[in-house]
Design a protein around this motif. Structure first.
Motif, PDB file in Angstrom:
ATOM      1  N   ARG A  65      -5.310  12.535   9.325  1.00 49.52           N
ATOM      2  CA  ARG A  65      -6.357  13.081  10.191  1.00 49.52           C
ATOM      3  C   ARG A  65      -6.039  14.525  10.570  1.00 49.52           C
ATOM      4  O   ARG A  65      -6.909  15.391  10.505  1.00 49.52           O
ATOM      5  N   LEU A  66      -4.802  14.789  10.965  1.00 48.01           N
ATOM      6  CA  LEU A  66      -4.430  16.153  11.334  1.00 48.01           C
ATOM      7  C   LEU A  66      -4.574  17.102  10.157  1.00 48.01           C
ATOM      8  O   LEU A  66      -5.034  18.239  10.315  1.00 48.01           O
ATOM      9  N   ARG A  67      -4.197  16.665   8.969  1.00 49.25           N
ATOM     10  CA  ARG A  67      -4.356  17.503   7.777  1.00 49.25           C
ATOM     11  C   ARG A  67      -5.841  17.734   7.477  1.00 49.25           C
ATOM     12  O   ARG A  67      -6.246  18.857   7.180  1.00 49.25           O
ATOM     13  N   ARG A  68      -6.638  16.680   7.562  1.00 46.92           N
ATOM     14  CA  ARG A  68      -8.072  16.782   7.265  1.00 46.92           C
ATOM     15  C   ARG A  68      -8.757  17.724   8.244  1.00 46.92           C
ATOM     16  O   ARG A  68      -9.496  18.623   7.854  1.00 46.92           O
ATOM     17  N   VAL A  69      -8.504  17.542   9.534  1.00 45.95           N
ATOM     18  CA  VAL A  69      -9.132  18.376  10.551  1.00 45.95           C
ATOM     19  C   VAL A  69      -8.660  19.821  10.417  1.00 45.95           C
ATOM     20  O   VAL A  69      -9.449  20.756  10.500  1.00 45.95           O
ATOM     21  N   GLY A  70      -7.373  20.005  10.180  1.00 43.52           N
ATOM     22  CA  GLY A  70      -6.827  21.353  10.037  1.00 43.52           C
ATOM     23  C   GLY A  70      -7.367  22.101   8.831  1.00 43.52           C
ATOM     24  O   GLY A  70      -7.402  23.322   8.821  1.00 43.52           O
ATOM     25  N   ASN A  71      -7.828  21.362   7.829  1.00 39.94           N
ATOM     26  CA  ASN A  71      -8.355  21.986   6.619  1.00 39.94           C
ATOM     27  C   ASN A  71      -9.875  22.007   6.562  1.00 39.94           C
ATOM     28  O   ASN A  71     -10.452  22.497   5.613  1.00 39.94           O
ATOM     29  N   ILE A  81      -3.810  23.372  11.788  1.00 38.75           N
ATOM     30  CA  ILE A  81      -2.922  22.632  12.677  1.00 38.75           C
ATOM     31  C   ILE A  81      -1.546  22.557  12.027  1.00 38.75           C
ATOM     32  O   ILE A  81      -1.409  22.097  10.899  1.00 38.75           O
ATOM     33  N   THR A  82      -0.540  23.008  12.757  1.00 34.39           N
ATOM     34  CA  THR A  82       0.847  22.894  12.320  1.00 34.39           C
ATOM     35  C   THR A  82       1.371  21.548  12.797  1.00 34.39           C
ATOM     36  O   THR A  82       1.225  21.206  13.969  1.00 34.39           O
ATOM     37  N   ILE A  83       1.969  20.782  11.889  1.00 33.02           N
ATOM     38  CA  ILE A  83       2.557  19.486  12.242  1.00 33.02           C
ATOM     39  C   ILE A  83       4.075  19.648  12.219  1.00 33.02           C
ATOM     40  O   ILE A  83       4.641  20.146  11.247  1.00 33.02           O
ATOM     41  N   ALA A  84       4.712  19.221  13.316  1.00 32.39           N
ATOM     42  CA  ALA A  84       6.162  19.367  13.434  1.00 32.39           C
ATOM     43  C   ALA A  84       6.820  18.024  13.725  1.00 32.39           C
ATOM     44  O   ALA A  84       6.243  17.168  14.394  1.00 32.39           O
ATOM     45  N   GLU A 122       6.013  16.001   3.264  1.00 36.61           N
ATOM     46  CA  GLU A 122       5.001  16.992   2.882  1.00 36.61           C
ATOM     47  C   GLU A 122       3.936  17.195   3.958  1.00 36.61           C
ATOM     48  O   GLU A 122       3.198  18.170   3.926  1.00 36.61           O
ATOM     49  N   PHE A 123       3.837  16.278   4.899  1.00 32.25           N
ATOM     50  CA  PHE A 123       2.870  16.425   5.987  1.00 32.25           C
ATOM     51  C   PHE A 123       3.391  17.354   7.083  1.00 32.25           C
ATOM     52  O   PHE A 123       2.622  17.836   7.897  1.00 32.25           O
ATOM     53  N   PHE A 124       4.696  17.578   7.120  1.00 28.29           N
ATOM     54  CA  PHE A 124       5.307  18.352   8.200  1.00 28.29           C
ATOM     55  C   PHE A 124       5.552  19.796   7.784  1.00 28.29           C
ATOM     56  O   PHE A 124       6.207  20.064   6.787  1.00 28.29           O
ATOM     57  N   ASP A 125       5.005  20.700   8.605  1.00 31.93           N
ATOM     58  CA  ASP A 125       5.177  22.134   8.354  1.00 31.93           C
ATOM     59  C   ASP A 125       6.478  22.646   8.951  1.00 31.93           C
ATOM     60  O   ASP A 125       7.037  23.633   8.472  1.00 31.93           O
ATOM     61  N   GLU A 126       6.924  22.004  10.023  1.00 32.60           N
ATOM     62  CA  GLU A 126       8.116  22.432  10.742  1.00 32.60           C
ATOM     63  C   GLU A 126       9.009  21.232  11.014  1.00 32.60           C
ATOM     64  O   GLU A 126       8.511  20.155  11.380  1.00 32.60           O
ATOM     65  N   LEU A 127      10.316  21.407  10.876  1.00 35.91           N
ATOM     66  CA  LEU A 127      11.289  20.354  11.162  1.00 35.91           C
ATOM     67  C   LEU A 127      12.332  20.885  12.137  1.00 35.91           C
ATOM     68  O   LEU A 127      13.058  21.826  11.822  1.00 35.91           O
ATOM     69  N   GLU A 128      12.378  20.304  13.311  1.00 43.16           N
ATOM     70  CA  GLU A 128      13.406  20.584  14.311  1.00 43.16           C
ATOM     71  C   GLU A 128      14.160  19.271  14.481  1.00 43.16           C
ATOM     72  O   GLU A 128      13.847  18.466  15.369  1.00 43.16           O
ATOM     73  N   ILE A 129      15.107  19.010  13.613  1.00 46.54           N
ATOM     74  CA  ILE A 129      15.816  17.732  13.567  1.00 46.54           C
ATOM     75  C   ILE A 129      17.309  18.001  13.680  1.00 46.54           C
ATOM     76  O   ILE A 129      17.969  18.324  12.685  1.00 46.54           O
TER      77      ILE A 129
END
Length: 194
Positions: A65-71, A81-84, A122-129
């Motif tokens: 959903r986040l990918r669809r809405v962001g695109n 939408i950036t997903i982290a 692949e869904f995550f643009d940012e990783l703070e792990i």
């Protein structure tokens, strides 16, 4: 394909904890490497002792959903939408490996088959792990992305991480794993603050 849920403004960045938010375990205490996936099995990774790691049932739909809405061209959505992924784990390599192996199927709820089955990472643009404060994680996100804290929404299972609100991040408590209902509550809380 858009749905009524897609309508409305979205934050520029949506962040998720991993442990007990996207999956039902602590990666650094409940899992022993190496990790593996049996063939093309969707939403299941096994550890050395065949313990299963899977996303909660609504997670893949929310990511799609986040990918669809962001695109999409939804007028009021607010842009891309950036997903982290933000996780305070002592096993960052294991967490990243799990996200790389865990396959997410196309979204059957929306008929979204774009890209087919693909690794969760692949869904995550940012990783703070890594171990450390969520304040540190969000300061790093802001520095790298330039996205203001007021445009960030964070889902986490532990109330102590509400501390990010002092930065201006909207915090949504996830008591028993991320669901569509909790996701909607988080969006509504963020929208009410705008």
């Amino acid at each position: 394909m858009s749905t009524n849920q897609d309508e409305g403004k979205y934050p520029q960045l949506v962040a998720f904890d991993l442990d007990y938010t996207l999956w039902d375990l602590w990666i650094d205490t409940h899992v022993t490497g190496p990790l593996r996936r049996d063939g093309e099995t969707v939403n299941e990774v096994l550890d050395r002792y065949n313990e299963k790691i899977s996303f909660y049932k609504d997670v893949s739909h929310i990511l799609h959903r986040l990918r669809r809405v962001g695109n999409s061209n939804i007028v009021d959505r607010g842009g891309a939408i950036t997903i982290a992924a933000c996780s305070r784990t002592y096993a960052p390599t294991l967490a990243r490996k799990c996200l790389s192996l865990l396959l997410v199927a196309p979204d059957s709820k929306s008929g979204d088959a774009i890209g087919g089955t693909r690794p969760a990472i692949e869904f995550f643009d940012e990783l703070e792990i890594y171990p450390g404060s969520k304040i540190t994680h969000f300061k790093a996100l802001k520095e790298r992305t330039g996205i203001p804290y007021s445009e960030m929404l964070f889902f986490f299972d532990e109330l102590r991480n509400r501390e990010v609100e002092q930065l201006g991040v909207t915090f949504c408590h996830v008591p028993n794993g991320l669901t569509n209902e909790i996701f909607e509550m988080g969006l509504e809380e963020w929208r009410n603050r705008q």
